[in-house]
Write an enzyme that holds these catalytic residues in place. Structure first.
Site, PDB file in Angstrom:
ATOM      1  N   ASP A 142      26.031 -35.322  -1.230  1.00 44.94           N
ATOM      2  CA  ASP A 142      25.301 -34.885  -0.777  1.00 44.94           C
ATOM      3  C   ASP A 142      25.273 -33.491  -2.199  1.00 44.94           C
ATOM      4  O   ASP A 142      26.498 -33.329  -2.403  1.00 44.94           O
ATOM      5  CB  ASP A 142      24.180 -33.917   0.251  1.00 44.94           C
ATOM      6  CG  ASP A 142      23.647 -32.870  -0.491  1.00 44.94           C
ATOM      7  OD1 ASP A 142      22.677 -33.543  -1.112  1.00 44.94           O
ATOM      8  OD2 ASP A 142      23.255 -31.690   0.165  1.00 44.94           O
ATOM      9  N   LYS A 143      24.736 -33.149  -3.413  1.00 45.05           N
ATOM     10  CA  LYS A 143      25.017 -31.496  -4.242  1.00 45.05           C
ATOM     11  C   LYS A 143      25.127 -30.801  -3.457  1.00 45.05           C
ATOM     12  O   LYS A 143      26.071 -29.805  -3.589  1.00 45.05           O
ATOM     13  CB  LYS A 143      24.491 -32.016  -5.682  1.00 45.05           C
ATOM     14  CG  LYS A 143      24.042 -30.749  -6.607  1.00 45.05           C
ATOM     15  CD  LYS A 143      23.448 -30.422  -7.736  1.00 45.05           C
ATOM     16  CE  LYS A 143      21.809 -30.303  -7.305  1.00 45.05           C
ATOM     17  NZ  LYS A 143      22.520 -28.801  -6.978  1.00 45.05           N
TER      18      LYS A 143
END
Length: 672
Positions: free
Chosen positions: A369-370
């Site tokens: 996930d960023k």
């Protein structure tokens, strides 16, 4: 017709909810049952060991501890152990036989039955020596192994409880007379209007009818920056309201809310995750075949073919059964798991699901996930641009930070966090939707949006600004005494550890992929900065699990690393779910492994520990099964012609030695 469909759907969801609760309660009950049986059996094992003739002789205290009826007391205590402590294994034996899938339970059940029946027979006249101590220790150790194993898989269902905690328990309902009444969330219905004050959690999905505010939905949608919301726009239950007070008309409640749908996705992904059979179970299957077949063959060979007395043939058969007792096999995996868990905890890696952790050695792709994982999840200054040579980049930043220190806007917090000391501001003025203004050190400082810059007719075309905008960064301008002096670019800041983690993954041939709810420009910029193999932008939360499935469909064993509610279904869907420890309780509860130190670099540490743990498990299983394959023929009497015959008690001692070796070997687990 529609009403009926909705009713069926509601019943289905309600039934699914009951299934979740029943599954969790059943599993918790089983863990508690194994725990209780272990402690009771351990307590009863002490007097059994004390009363066992073989143990007394070994310690040289047999004459001191003998008394009238001691054999009967030993028999009674062992009978209790056999039926109470051995119940799960006897039941498991029956279940495996019904399914025609003999495994660990069959092997343990046969072993304790052989030990109990033979030892009981010696108490009531059969020639030979009882080894009730072997029965008691086998039952107690196997209960401990199963208790450890079952506790390791308890965590997954806790995710659903943590999701529910995101929703507030009460809501401020706007009544028809204009008054506000606090009511339980479950009593809110579609069409009701609720007031959400600054800083409060939004209790249900709905549409804003009055007011405006910034809403932090990062834990739900993955959007890294709080979103400005005004009348007519939707809000999601579980989001956090910012600086403004808003009135919301409820559109969805209960099972229909966005958060509830995420909960369903988590449940479905957990329920459908493949459960590969453990190495120990496979080894136990073949050992069961060998032990049972060898025991029967031994009895037939000595009694039917060789014509020896039935007591002699029986003793040989029982010796085979006893030496096949899986003390070592039963502890081979749990002991290594316990050691690796302790090592991982010291390194800031909390293992919640042992089976998935063991799968980590096979990982071929890591999906990050960023927001909050590859990045800090904090809006910060990435670039400072100077338009007037009269000022340095530091001065531009300090002037802007001084003025923004009086604002609560997310951009303001990002700017002020970039300086060590914030200057004093006077005559502060917020220009709604456009910027802020104030006097700093006798100079008029304005921090303005691009749109406000055009109003002031100070707009300046600059290639650097265009480049920053193309990267998805937010740009604000700094005006000093009515002259355009510089600009600041802000974005979610990339962690330095992320760069190192991607490099190390690439070195061992593992692909790095990013999922984010942010726009294409932002995703492309982060991907280029980190040199990722692939990325998916503008991914809605319910689509994240689908993206994980898509990567899995390429034949890749995947790990998912995330920190938000929106990551929970993807964490559950991945072969290995890894949560950043500072993320939500939901992500942590859904994950198989938790990174306590919030360091993406620890993902590579997980791989090393998983491989080392697997190697040690294979060594233990190799010894446990290899020992049996060598010892069983000797127990059967193949060396009888050379005068070597093992009685059951000696077989039990040799079997115990195998357990000690496995235990010592487990302690030598090392990770570079």
């Amino acid at each position: 017709m529609k009403t009926n469909n909705k009713g069926q759907e509601g019943q289905h969801k309600e039934h699914q909810g009951h299934q979740k609760d029943e599954h969790h309660d059943h599993h918790a009950h089983m863990v508690e049952d194994f725990r209780k049986r272990f402690w009771v059996s351990l307590i009863v094992t002490v007097p059994i060991l004390t009363l066992s003739p073989m143990i007394q002789e070994f310690l040289g205290v047999r004459d001191l501890l003998r008394f009238r009826g001691d054999n009967l007391l030993l028999f009674a205590l062992s009978t209790f152990i056999y039926f109470y402590g051995g119940y799960p294994f006897l039941k498991g034996l029956a279940d495996e036989i019904k399914k025609r899938l003999p495994g660990m339970m069959t092997l343990v059940g046969v072993a304790i039955t052989a030990a109990y029946v033979y030892s009981s027979a010696t108490v009531f006249g059969l020639e030979g020596e009882a080894f009730f101590w072997e029965l008691a220790t086998l039952v107690t150790i196997m209960l401990l192994g199963h208790w450890i194993e079952m506790k390791s898989v308890m965590g997954a269902s806790e995710a659903l409880k943590e999701l529910a905690k995101l929703m507030p328990s009460t809501a401020h309902k706007l009544m028809e007379d204009g008054s506000i009444k606090e009511v339980p969330v479950e009593k809110i219905k579609g069409g009701d209007k609720i007031v959400i004050k600054p800083g409060e959690k939004i209790p249900s999905d709905g549409v804003i009818t009055e007011g405006s505010s910034s809403v932090d939905e990062s834990m739900l949608t993955g959007e890294s920056v709080p979103v400005n919301k005004k009348a007519g726009q939707e809000v999601i239950g579980g989001g956090i309201n910012g600086e403004g007070s808003i009135t919301v008309e409820v559109t969805k409640t209960g099972k229909d809310t966005y958060l509830s749908q995420v909960m369903d996705l988590v449940y479905q992904a957990q329920a459908s995750k493949s459960r590969t059979q453990a190495l120990a179970d496979r080894a136990a299957f073949w050992l069961t075949v060998v032990a049972l077949g060898g025991g029967v063959l031994t009895f037939i060979s000595w009694f039917v073919i060789a014509g020896f007395a039935i007591s002699f043939a029986m003793e040989r058969m029982v010796t085979v059964m006893v030496m096949a007792c899986p003390h070592a096999l039963g502890l081979a995996v749990p002991l290594v798991a316990a050691v690796s868990t302790a090592i991982s905890a010291k390194k800031g890696l909390l293992i919640r699901n042992r089976t998935s952790f063991e799968q980590a050695r096979k990982i071929q792709a890591v999906i990050f996930d960023k927001t909050g994982t590859l990045t800090r999840g904090q809006f910060g200054v990435t670039d400072t641009i100077v338009f007037k040579d009269d000022y340095s980049p530091e001065e531009i930043l300090n002037y802007a930070a001084a003025v923004e220190s009086r604002s609560e806007h997310p951009i303001a917090r990002g700017i002020t966090s970039a300086v060590n000391e914030v200057g004093r501001v006077e005559e502060f003025q917020a220009i709604k939707g456009k910027g802020v203004r104030g006097m700093v050190k006798g100079k008029e400082i304005t921090v303005a949006s691009p749109g406000y810059l055009k109003e002031l007719e100070l707009h300046k075309r600059d290639e650097k600004i265009d480049e920053l905008a193309s990267q998805g960064k937010t740009v604000v301008y700094v005006i000093i005494d009515n002259q355009l002096a510089g600009a600041l670019a802000l974005a979610d800041i990339i962690r330095e550890e992320s760069r190192q983690a991607i490099i190390r993954l690439r070195e061992v041939g593992i692909k790095a992929v990013m999922l984010t709810g942010d726009n294409q420009k932002v995703a492309d910029y982060v991907s280029q900065e980190l040199d990722l193999d692939d990325y998916f932008a503008e991914v809605l939360p319910h689509e994240k699990a689908e993206k994980v499935k898509e990567i899995q469909s390429r034949g890749l064993t995947t790990a998912m690393v995330g920190d938000g509610v929106n990551d929970a279904p993807a964490l559950a869907q991945a072969d290995v779910g890894i949560a950043i420890g500072a993320g939500t309780d939901v992500a942590v509860a859904t994950a198989d492994i938790v990174l306590v130190q919030n360091n993406p670099l620890d993902v590579t540490a997980i791989l090393g520990l998983s491989r080392a743990t697997f190697r040690k498990m294979v060594q233990n299983l190799g010894w446990a099964t290899g020992y049996n394959l060598v010892a069983i023929p000797i127990a059967a009497g193949v060396l009888y012609g050379y005068g070597i015959v093992l009685i059951p008690a000696v077989g039990a001692m040799l079997m115990s030695l195998s357990t000690v070796i496995v235990a010592v070997n487990s302690r030598f687990l090392r990770v570079n």
